[in-house]
Enzyme design. Structure first.
Site, PDB file in Angstrom:
ATOM      1  N   ALA A 256      51.997  47.788  38.683  1.00  0.00           N
ATOM      2  CA  ALA A 256      50.830  47.396  37.872  1.00  0.00           C
ATOM      3  C   ALA A 256      50.889  47.994  36.473  1.00  0.00           C
ATOM      4  O   ALA A 256      50.471  49.144  36.249  1.00  0.00           O
ATOM      5  CB  ALA A 256      49.547  47.799  38.597  1.00  0.00           C
ATOM      6  N   HIS A 257      51.387  47.205  35.546  1.00  0.00           N
ATOM      7  CA  HIS A 257      51.474  47.637  34.153  1.00  0.00           C
ATOM      8  C   HIS A 257      50.064  47.821  33.588  1.00  0.00           C
ATOM      9  O   HIS A 257      49.219  46.939  33.724  1.00  0.00           O
ATOM     10  CB  HIS A 257      52.247  46.577  33.350  1.00  0.00           C
ATOM     11  CG  HIS A 257      52.434  46.952  31.918  1.00  0.00           C
ATOM     12  ND1 HIS A 257      53.080  48.110  31.537  1.00  0.00           N
ATOM     13  CD2 HIS A 257      52.040  46.338  30.773  1.00  0.00           C
ATOM     14  CE1 HIS A 257      53.070  48.180  30.223  1.00  0.00           C
ATOM     15  NE2 HIS A 257      52.456  47.125  29.725  1.00  0.00           N
TER      16      HIS A 257
ATOM     17  N   ASN B 253      48.112  50.225  34.625  1.00  0.00           N
ATOM     18  CA  ASN B 253      47.418  51.038  35.632  1.00  0.00           C
ATOM     19  C   ASN B 253      48.211  52.348  35.720  1.00  0.00           C
ATOM     20  O   ASN B 253      49.306  52.393  36.279  1.00  0.00           O
ATOM     21  CB  ASN B 253      47.414  50.256  36.952  1.00  0.00           C
ATOM     22  CG  ASN B 253      46.991  51.067  38.159  1.00  0.00           C
ATOM     23  OD1 ASN B 253      46.973  52.283  38.131  1.00  0.00           O
ATOM     24  ND2 ASN B 253      46.671  50.366  39.225  1.00  0.00           N
TER      25      ASN B 253
ATOM     26  N   SER C 225      49.498  53.755  39.129  1.00  0.00           N
ATOM     27  CA  SER C 225      50.588  52.960  39.710  1.00  0.00           C
ATOM     28  C   SER C 225      51.897  53.218  38.956  1.00  0.00           C
ATOM     29  O   SER C 225      52.957  53.408  39.562  1.00  0.00           O
ATOM     30  CB  SER C 225      50.230  51.468  39.668  1.00  0.00           C
ATOM     31  OG  SER C 225      51.378  50.660  39.672  1.00  0.00           O
TER      32      SER C 225
ATOM     33  N   HIS D  96      52.528  40.258  42.344  1.00  0.00           N
ATOM     34  CA  HIS D  96      52.214  40.773  43.686  1.00  0.00           C
ATOM     35  C   HIS D  96      50.767  40.484  44.079  1.00  0.00           C
ATOM     36  O   HIS D  96      50.475  40.314  45.252  1.00  0.00           O
ATOM     37  CB  HIS D  96      52.555  42.262  43.815  1.00  0.00           C
ATOM     38  CG  HIS D  96      51.664  43.213  43.058  1.00  0.00           C
ATOM     39  ND1 HIS D  96      51.616  43.292  41.689  1.00  0.00           N
ATOM     40  CD2 HIS D  96      50.773  44.140  43.490  1.00  0.00           C
ATOM     41  CE1 HIS D  96      50.770  44.225  41.316  1.00  0.00           C
ATOM     42  NE2 HIS D  96      50.234  44.752  42.390  1.00  0.00           N
ATOM     43  N   ARG D  97      49.868  40.384  43.096  1.00  0.00           N
ATOM     44  CA  ARG D  97      48.467  40.145  43.435  1.00  0.00           C
ATOM     45  C   ARG D  97      48.135  38.647  43.441  1.00  0.00           C
ATOM     46  O   ARG D  97      47.211  38.217  44.128  1.00  0.00           O
ATOM     47  CB  ARG D  97      47.549  40.941  42.496  1.00  0.00           C
ATOM     48  CG  ARG D  97      47.865  42.445  42.534  1.00  0.00           C
ATOM     49  CD  ARG D  97      46.651  43.312  42.460  1.00  0.00           C
ATOM     50  NE  ARG D  97      45.765  43.126  43.595  1.00  0.00           N
ATOM     51  CZ  ARG D  97      44.579  43.699  43.740  1.00  0.00           C
ATOM     52  NH1 ARG D  97      44.141  44.522  42.788  1.00  0.00           N
ATOM     53  NH2 ARG D  97      43.819  43.486  44.782  1.00  0.00           N
TER      54      ARG D  97
ATOM     55  N   GLU E 153      39.888  38.694  37.923  1.00  0.00           N
ATOM     56  CA  GLU E 153      40.171  39.823  38.829  1.00  0.00           C
ATOM     57  C   GLU E 153      38.960  40.163  39.691  1.00  0.00           C
ATOM     58  O   GLU E 153      38.827  41.266  40.232  1.00  0.00           O
ATOM     59  CB  GLU E 153      40.658  41.026  38.017  1.00  0.00           C
ATOM     60  CG  GLU E 153      41.923  40.728  37.209  1.00  0.00           C
ATOM     61  CD  GLU E 153      43.239  41.232  37.825  1.00  0.00           C
ATOM     62  OE1 GLU E 153      43.222  42.257  38.497  1.00  0.00           O
ATOM     63  OE2 GLU E 153      44.284  40.578  37.615  1.00  0.00           O
TER      64      GLU E 153
ATOM     65  N   ARG F  84      43.014  41.941  31.752  1.00  0.00           N
ATOM     66  CA  ARG F  84      43.223  41.107  32.945  1.00  0.00           C
ATOM     67  C   ARG F  84      42.135  40.069  33.188  1.00  0.00           C
ATOM     68  O   ARG F  84      42.312  39.175  34.018  1.00  0.00           O
ATOM     69  CB  ARG F  84      43.289  41.998  34.182  1.00  0.00           C
ATOM     70  CG  ARG F  84      44.446  42.977  34.194  1.00  0.00           C
ATOM     71  CD  ARG F  84      44.664  43.398  35.626  1.00  0.00           C
ATOM     72  NE  ARG F  84      45.443  44.605  35.763  1.00  0.00           N
ATOM     73  CZ  ARG F  84      45.675  45.174  36.942  1.00  0.00           C
ATOM     74  NH1 ARG F  84      45.152  44.649  38.033  1.00  0.00           N
ATOM     75  NH2 ARG F  84      46.397  46.273  37.023  1.00  0.00           N
TER      76      ARG F  84
ATOM     77  N   HIS G 260      40.366  47.620  34.712  1.00  0.00           N
ATOM     78  CA  HIS G 260      39.191  46.859  35.178  1.00  0.00           C
ATOM     79  C   HIS G 260      37.950  47.589  34.697  1.00  0.00           C
ATOM     80  O   HIS G 260      37.963  48.821  34.568  1.00  0.00           O
ATOM     81  CB  HIS G 260      39.124  46.814  36.712  1.00  0.00           C
ATOM     82  CG  HIS G 260      40.162  45.963  37.364  1.00  0.00           C
ATOM     83  ND1 HIS G 260      40.867  46.365  38.473  1.00  0.00           N
ATOM     84  CD2 HIS G 260      40.603  44.721  37.083  1.00  0.00           C
ATOM     85  CE1 HIS G 260      41.695  45.417  38.846  1.00  0.00           C
ATOM     86  NE2 HIS G 260      41.570  44.405  38.006  1.00  0.00           N
TER      87      HIS G 260
ATOM     88  N   ASN H 198      47.811  54.648  43.630  1.00  0.00           N
ATOM     89  CA  ASN H 198      48.118  53.310  43.127  1.00  0.00           C
ATOM     90  C   ASN H 198      46.981  52.791  42.240  1.00  0.00           C
ATOM     91  O   ASN H 198      46.921  51.610  41.922  1.00  0.00           O
ATOM     92  CB  ASN H 198      48.352  52.342  44.286  1.00  0.00           C
ATOM     93  CG  ASN H 198      49.834  52.052  44.511  1.00  0.00           C
ATOM     94  OD1 ASN H 198      50.634  52.207  43.586  1.00  0.00           O
ATOM     95  ND2 ASN H 198      50.187  51.624  45.701  1.00  0.00           N
TER      96      ASN H 198
ATOM     97  N   CYS I 220      37.158  50.492  44.269  1.00  0.00           N
ATOM     98  CA  CYS I 220      38.173  49.423  44.351  1.00  0.00           C
ATOM     99  C   CYS I 220      38.323  48.936  45.779  1.00  0.00           C
ATOM    100  O   CYS I 220      38.677  47.782  46.021  1.00  0.00           O
ATOM    101  CB  CYS I 220      39.546  49.928  43.925  1.00  0.00           C
ATOM    102  SG  CYS I 220      39.654  50.496  42.253  1.00  0.00           S
TER     103      CYS I 220
HETATM  104  O1  SUG Z   1      45.656  45.777  40.625  1.00  0.00           O
HETATM  105  N1  SUG Z   1      47.249  48.589  42.004  1.00  0.00           N
HETATM  106  C1  SUG Z   1      46.047  47.778  41.872  1.00  0.00           C
HETATM  107  C2  SUG Z   1      44.818  48.650  41.879  1.00  0.00           C
HETATM  108  C3  SUG Z   1      43.560  47.836  41.900  1.00  0.00           C
HETATM  109  C4  SUG Z   1      42.333  48.671  41.723  1.00  0.00           C
HETATM  110  N2  SUG Z   1      41.173  47.864  41.763  1.00  0.00           N
HETATM  111  C5  SUG Z   1      40.073  48.013  41.024  1.00  0.00           C
HETATM  112  N3  SUG Z   1      40.038  48.786  39.988  1.00  0.00           N
HETATM  113  N4  SUG Z   1      39.058  47.314  41.342  1.00  0.00           N
HETATM  114  C6  SUG Z   1      46.092  46.943  40.591  1.00  0.00           C
HETATM  115  O2  SUG Z   1      46.507  47.473  39.556  1.00  0.00           O
HETATM  116  C7  SUG Z   1      49.620  48.999  42.389  1.00  0.00           C
HETATM  117  C8  SUG Z   1      50.639  48.602  43.425  1.00  0.00           C
HETATM  118  C9  SUG Z   1      51.934  49.328  43.265  1.00  0.00           C
HETATM  119  O3  SUG Z   1      52.265  49.777  42.157  1.00  0.00           O
HETATM  120  O4  SUG Z   1      52.678  49.473  44.283  1.00  0.00           O
HETATM  121  C10 SUG Z   1      48.419  48.045  42.296  1.00  0.00           C
HETATM  122  O5  SUG Z   1      48.576  46.851  42.477  1.00  0.00           O
END
Ligand code: SUG
Length: 446
Positions: free
Chosen positions: A22-23, A25, A28, A137-138, A174, A214, A250, A363, A369
């Site tokens: 997750a760029h 984040n 992550s 991935h999402r 999202e 996002r 987010h 993550n 979340c």
């Molecule tokens: O979309 N992390 C998620 C975290 C989502 C958090 N949700 C809220 N804030 N509501 C994302 O960034 C990381 C997966 C990895 O790196 O393996 C990830 O998808």
């Protein structure tokens, strides 16, 4: 009041791992490659659910998704037996294998946007699964999410399900992580605050530079339109680009609302005053803004501690409880803010509860979340299908199920192991029985 908020937490899936997918984040990105403990992750989630249930909050559970998503790999041209598909992906495109193994559906705040029946013109509760098109991935989640929601909220007289928005950057959605419903109490008509990171068509072009925004304004507007909300019920506010560039991917990483309370960081919104004014104009009850200034908590501390990714829960006596991640205790400024500013301030927050969800936090997923809020009337609660409202018996069965099926170590290098795929299928097949969901997974649909 028969309207009650239910927090539907995502059950962490057996392939939970740290793939750095997750760029934007920060958690992550910084934990990529770490060895994960899926069993501990799922048990931490179940412990949070159980303790909130024991404290009297209504608690639901949503199942994880089928991972690895071999169907996605096949669509991308990997052919042959399952083991061959996995080994070829591991050799030729390890980043794709990581993506199709992600347990990211645990963060159900991104599963959908929900409008309670009390706000909708047709008197039904409305659901739109988020397209999550910002990351591959999402993007793999919404099809199964839609089936799961349709299976639980099946009664068409009470629940309406809308199509996922077009999965293209202009409608990047999202879900509830960028949506906050404010109201005097859950049963009163609410005002919906949609926070977006950028505007796709027109606008003044002011947007984050370092990390992606996002959520688009156009996506939020489309969801509000699908749900039949009017201008008088909605406020669209741009997230502060500086916050996104600091790792606030987010809005729920920088603000949380519940009832009439909006707890937010000074740098949450691009136009702080305009956002508060627009909410006040529309709300029937007085808004209670609880502002955390940058001098009290820096943006970096907010992102590292996830102070704002807390659950703000209503108590029967009118007070509220803030459920914060353990990381808030590790940052002195944040802990001090909780004691001196939030608990001691003039606002309904009267209690802070600390929860350990470290496996998810690494993550970038805090307590908020991990849950999708759905406010339901007594009749709507009675109309739910499946067995998804947590009680002691269900909690016990889920803990035993996790202990039977989950590994306690998973590194990105383990994702190509064909045994992981078959273990996961066996676990999910059993889970749909426990939750009485019917066929929701691709392997069950044939
Ligand atoms: O979309 N992390 C998620 C975290 C989502 C958090 N949700 C809220 N804030 N509501 C994302 O960034 C990381 C997966 C990895 O790196 O393996 C990830 O998808």
């Amino acid at each position: 009041m028969s309207m009650r908020e239910i927090n539907f937490d995502g059950l962490v899936g057996p392939t939970h791992n740290y793939s750095g997918l997750a760029h934007g984040n920060v958690a992550s990105m910084s934990h990529e490659g770490l060895v994960a403990n899926p069993r501990e992750a799922a048990l931490q989630g179940l412990e949070k659910m159980k303790s909130l249930m024991d404290s009297g909050y209504a608690q639901g559970v949503l199942p994880p998704q089928q991972r690895p998503d071999l169907g996605a790999l096949r669509e991308l041209g990997f052919a042959g037996s399952d083991a061959r598909v996995l080994s070829r992906a591991a050799d030729e495109a390890p980043q794709l294998l990581r993506a199709v193994c992600s347990a990211s559906s645990m963060w159900t705040a991104n599963a959908a946007t929900v409008t309670p029946s009390v706000d909708a013109p047709d008197g039904r509760a409305h659901f739109t699964p988020a397209n999550l098109q910002s990351s591959f991935h999402r993007y793999l989640e919404p099809a199964t999410t839609g089936r799961v929601l349709a299976s639980i909220f099946a009664d068409e007289a009470r629940f309406a399900h809308h199509p996922v928005l077009p999965a293209t950057p202009a409608f990047s959605d999202e879900g509830a992580a960028n949506h906050t419903r404010l109201a005097g109490e859950h049963g009163e008509p609410g005002v919906h605050l949609y926070v977006y990171g950028r505007q796709a068509f027109g606008g003044d072009g002011i947007a984050p530079r370092r990390y992606p925004a996002r959520q688009t304004l156009e996506a939020s507007q489309a969801v509000a339109r699908q749900h039949g909300l009017s201008d008088a019920q909605t406020v669209f506010a741009q997230q502060h680009p500086e916050a996104i560039d600091a790792g606030v991917f987010h809005n729920d990483v920088i603000a949380v609302g519940n009832g009439p309370v909006l707890l937010y960081h000074e740098v949450a919104f691009r136009d702080e005053q305009g956002t508060l004014d627009a909410l006040r104009e529309r709300m029937a009850s007085p808004l209670i803004p609880v502002r955390v200034p940058v001098e009290a908590v820096s943006l970096d501390d907010a992102v590292a501690s996830y102070l704002f990714n807390s659950q703000l829960l209503s108590n029967p006596d009118g007070t509220m409880t803030l459920v914060v991640p353990g990381e808030c205790q590790e940052r002195e400024a944040v802990w001090r803010c909780l004691q001196d500013h939030l608990l001691a301030g003039h606002n309904p927050i009267s209690e802070v509860v600390v929860k350990d969800v470290k496996q998810s936090m690494r993550n970038g997923g805090g307590p908020a979340c991990l849950r999708l809020r759905v406010a339901l009337s007594a009749a709507e609660r009675a109309a739910l299908s499946g067995r998804v409202l947590l009680d002691d018996a269900l909690h016990g069965e889920l803990v035993a199920w996790v202990e039977r099926h989950y590994r306690d170590r998973l590194a990105p290098a383990d994702l190509a192991d064909p045994a992981l795929a078959s273990e996961t299928l066996a676990a999910l097949d059993e889970l749909t029985g426990i939750l009485r969901l019917g066929s929701v997974y691709p392997f069950q649909l044939g």
